[in-house]
Design a protein around this motif. Structure first.
Motif, PDB file in Angstrom:
ATOM      1  N   ARG A   1      35.321  29.977  44.800  1.00 14.88           N
ATOM      2  CA  ARG A   1      34.373  29.402  43.849  1.00 14.88           C
ATOM      3  C   ARG A   1      33.062  30.178  43.798  1.00 14.88           C
ATOM      4  NH1 ARG A   1      33.456  23.112  44.432  1.00 14.88           N
ATOM      5  NH2 ARG A   1      35.699  23.255  44.008  1.00 14.88           N
ATOM      6  N   MET A   2      32.562  30.588  44.954  1.00 11.41           N
ATOM      7  CA  MET A   2      31.289  31.310  44.970  1.00 11.41           C
ATOM      8  C   MET A   2      31.410  32.677  44.303  1.00 11.41           C
ATOM      9  SD  MET A   2      28.139  31.273  45.527  1.00 11.41           S
ATOM     10  CE  MET A   2      28.033  29.729  46.454  1.00 11.41           C
ATOM     11  N   MET A   3      32.522  33.361  44.543  1.00 10.73           N
ATOM     12  CA  MET A   3      32.690  34.681  43.934  1.00 10.73           C
ATOM     13  C   MET A   3      32.816  34.565  42.417  1.00 10.73           C
ATOM     14  SD  MET A   3      32.791  37.933  44.114  1.00 10.73           S
ATOM     15  CE  MET A   3      33.035  38.411  45.834  1.00 10.73           C
ATOM     16  N   THR A   4      33.621  33.604  41.924  1.00 10.74           N
ATOM     17  CA  THR A   4      33.752  33.476  40.480  1.00 10.74           C
ATOM     18  C   THR A   4      32.430  33.051  39.842  1.00 10.74           C
ATOM     19  OG1 THR A   4      34.614  31.223  40.726  1.00 10.74           O
ATOM     20  CG2 THR A   4      36.224  32.999  40.557  1.00 10.74           C
ATOM     21  N   PHE A   5      31.645  32.231  40.539  1.00 10.04           N
ATOM     22  CA  PHE A   5      30.314  31.882  40.035  1.00 10.04           C
ATOM     23  C   PHE A   5      29.448  33.138  39.931  1.00 10.04           C
ATOM     24  CE2 PHE A   5      25.853  30.989  40.948  1.00 10.04           C
ATOM     25  CZ  PHE A   5      25.554  30.068  39.969  1.00 10.04           C
ATOM     26  N   THR A   6      29.512  33.986  40.950  1.00  7.04           N
ATOM     27  CA  THR A   6      28.728  35.227  40.948  1.00  7.04           C
ATOM     28  C   THR A   6      29.168  36.141  39.810  1.00  7.04           C
ATOM     29  OG1 THR A   6      28.431  35.097  43.346  1.00  7.04           O
ATOM     30  CG2 THR A   6      28.098  37.250  42.320  1.00  7.04           C
ATOM     31  N   GLN A   7      30.472  36.280  39.616  1.00  6.09           N
ATOM     32  CA  GLN A   7      30.972  37.131  38.530  1.00  6.09           C
ATOM     33  C   GLN A   7      30.478  36.643  37.168  1.00  6.09           C
ATOM     34  OE1 GLN A   7      35.159  36.726  39.486  1.00  6.09           O
ATOM     35  NE2 GLN A   7      35.279  38.852  40.156  1.00  6.09           N
ATOM     36  N   ARG A   8      30.568  35.346  36.948  1.00  4.44           N
ATOM     37  CA  ARG A   8      30.125  34.804  35.660  1.00  4.44           C
ATOM     38  C   ARG A   8      28.627  34.958  35.477  1.00  4.44           C
ATOM     39  NH1 ARG A   8      33.777  29.344  36.275  1.00  4.44           N
ATOM     40  NH2 ARG A   8      35.687  30.148  35.332  1.00  4.44           N
ATOM     41  N   ALA A   9      27.855  34.746  36.546  1.00  2.00           N
ATOM     42  CA  ALA A   9      26.403  34.900  36.457  1.00  2.00           C
ATOM     43  C   ALA A   9      26.029  36.343  36.125  1.00  2.00           C
ATOM     44  CB  ALA A   9      25.754  34.453  37.767  1.00  2.00           C
ATOM     45  N   LEU A  10      26.705  37.305  36.759  1.00  2.00           N
ATOM     46  CA  LEU A  10      26.429  38.711  36.467  1.00  2.00           C
ATOM     47  C   LEU A  10      26.824  39.066  35.035  1.00  2.00           C
ATOM     48  CD1 LEU A  10      27.581  40.335  39.823  1.00  2.00           C
ATOM     49  CD2 LEU A  10      25.251  40.315  38.916  1.00  2.00           C
ATOM     50  N   ASP A  11      27.920  38.481  34.549  1.00  2.00           N
ATOM     51  CA  ASP A  11      28.351  38.741  33.164  1.00  2.00           C
ATOM     52  C   ASP A  11      27.329  38.254  32.149  1.00  2.00           C
ATOM     53  OD1 ASP A  11      30.666  39.982  33.905  1.00  2.00           O
ATOM     54  OD2 ASP A  11      31.999  38.316  33.392  1.00  2.00           O
ATOM     55  N   ARG A  12      26.618  37.185  32.489  1.00  2.00           N
ATOM     56  CA  ARG A  12      25.627  36.631  31.553  1.00  2.00           C
ATOM     57  C   ARG A  12      24.289  37.342  31.623  1.00  2.00           C
ATOM     58  NH1 ARG A  12      27.872  31.670  33.529  1.00  2.00           N
ATOM     59  NH2 ARG A  12      26.093  31.467  34.945  1.00  2.00           N
ATOM     60  N   THR A  13      24.105  38.197  32.616  1.00  2.00           N
ATOM     61  CA  THR A  13      22.780  38.783  32.830  1.00  2.00           C
ATOM     62  C   THR A  13      22.823  40.304  32.910  1.00  2.00           C
ATOM     63  OG1 THR A  13      23.068  38.349  35.212  1.00  2.00           O
ATOM     64  CG2 THR A  13      21.844  36.697  33.925  1.00  2.00           C
ATOM     65  N   LEU A  14      22.885  40.843  34.117  1.00  2.00           N
ATOM     66  CA  LEU A  14      22.641  42.264  34.338  1.00  2.00           C
ATOM     67  C   LEU A  14      23.848  43.169  34.145  1.00  2.00           C
ATOM     68  CD1 LEU A  14      20.465  42.034  37.591  1.00  2.00           C
ATOM     69  CD2 LEU A  14      19.658  42.405  35.259  1.00  2.00           C
ATOM     70  N   TRP A  15      25.040  42.671  34.438  1.00  2.00           N
ATOM     71  CA  TRP A  15      26.152  43.600  34.600  1.00  2.00           C
ATOM     72  C   TRP A  15      26.566  44.318  33.319  1.00  2.00           C
ATOM     73  CZ3 TRP A  15      27.443  45.868  38.810  1.00  2.00           C
ATOM     74  CH2 TRP A  15      28.626  46.614  38.861  1.00  2.00           C
ATOM     75  N   PRO A  16      26.773  43.653  32.192  1.00  2.00           N
ATOM     76  CA  PRO A  16      27.205  44.407  31.001  1.00  2.00           C
ATOM     77  C   PRO A  16      26.255  45.541  30.599  1.00  2.00           C
ATOM     78  CG  PRO A  16      27.649  42.089  30.708  1.00  2.00           C
ATOM     79  CD  PRO A  16      26.815  42.194  31.954  1.00  2.00           C
ATOM     80  N   PRO A  17      24.927  45.321  30.542  1.00  2.00           N
ATOM     81  CA  PRO A  17      24.086  46.460  30.169  1.00  2.00           C
ATOM     82  C   PRO A  17      24.062  47.577  31.212  1.00  2.00           C
ATOM     83  CG  PRO A  17      22.739  44.518  30.653  1.00  2.00           C
ATOM     84  CD  PRO A  17      24.148  44.062  30.582  1.00  2.00           C
ATOM     85  N   LEU A  18      24.211  47.221  32.485  1.00  2.00           N
ATOM     86  CA  LEU A  18      24.226  48.253  33.525  1.00  2.00           C
ATOM     87  C   LEU A  18      25.570  48.955  33.610  1.00  2.00           C
ATOM     88  CD1 LEU A  18      22.341  46.508  36.479  1.00  2.00           C
ATOM     89  CD2 LEU A  18      21.481  48.328  34.991  1.00  2.00           C
ATOM     90  N   GLY A  19      26.641  48.237  33.294  1.00  2.00           N
ATOM     91  CA  GLY A  19      27.995  48.752  33.493  1.00  2.00           C
ATOM     92  C   GLY A  19      28.681  49.229  32.240  1.00  2.00           C
TER      93      GLY A  19
END
Length: 229
Positions: free
Chosen positions: A158-176
């Protein structure tokens, strides 16, 4: 000739432009070949392929050296200009004919039912419209054609999937370079009408720290014989 103009389908020649990410990816991916075991994964992904193959999102062309001799030709589509230039260089070193072309996964610049197999390797995470891209994949494969996929996506507790979704909504797409961490490639292939064959979950790196992008799946799917687009 299977290539056709992507402009005629409403997609610009350079539909994706991530120059900073492209430079980083080009360096990191070469290092990952040995350090993370990616070369072995590419061998497993492509083993036994034959006929005419389309590769979607070819990046800097690291798959080209791993295609078996039973493949007659590879048409490699790469939308990012910097990575496409590196892919062209890799194609010139390949042991089999490789044609590198610009184009977007959502509007492939090739004729329908022109390929015996398709390869998607760490690309479904970053396409803008996954259902449309997989619909295009079905279109260009002949009935009975095979899809080989190696993708990362949602995984862990649960914690990892929460982290993945949070990153998808914020920093990860523009950085990646548009990458998303919590997509589900197996479910997407099934929903697009492909028949799933054998697949298995793998961790990358196989031995090392568990990261939000570590949860991968390697497998095969088919466009059913007799289906029409």
């Amino acid at each position: 000739m299977a290539l056709r103009s992507s402009r005629s389908r409403g997609v610009p020649r350079d539909a994706v432009h991530h120059p900073l990410f492209a430079r980083y990816y080009a360096r990191a991916s070469v290092s990952a070949e040995t350090r993370l075991g990616m070369a072995r994964m590419r061998e497993r992904l492509l083993a036994g392929l034959s006929g005419r193959v389309i590769e979607i999102g070819a990046g800097n062309g690291l798959n080209f050296a791993h295609y078996p001799g039973t493949v007659s030709e590879v048409v490699a589509i790469e939308p990012e200009r910097g990575l496409r230039k590196l892919a062209v260089e890799a194609a010139l070193r390949a042991r089999l004919p490789v044609d590198v072309a610009p184009g977007a996964a959502e509007a492939l610049p090739v004729k329908s039912e022109a390929f015996d197999a398709a390869v998607v390797s760490l690309v479904l995470c970053s396409v803008r419209d996954v259902p449309r891209a997989l619909g295009e994949l079905r279109r260009v494969l002949r009935p009975g054609g095979e899809v080989r996929f190696f993708e990362h996506g949602r995984g862990g507790g649960r914690m990892m999937t929460f982290t993945q979704r949070a990153l998808d909504r914020t920093l990860w797409p523009p950085l990646g370079g548009g990458c998303h961490l919590s997509r589900e490639p197996v479910a997407a292939l099934r929903e697009a009408g492909f028949t799933l064959g054998p697949y298995r979950r793998v961790m990358m790196p196989e031995h090392g720290p568990v990261l939000p992008m570590s949860y991968c799946v390697l497998g095969t799917a088919w466009r059913e014989p007799g289906t029409e687009e």
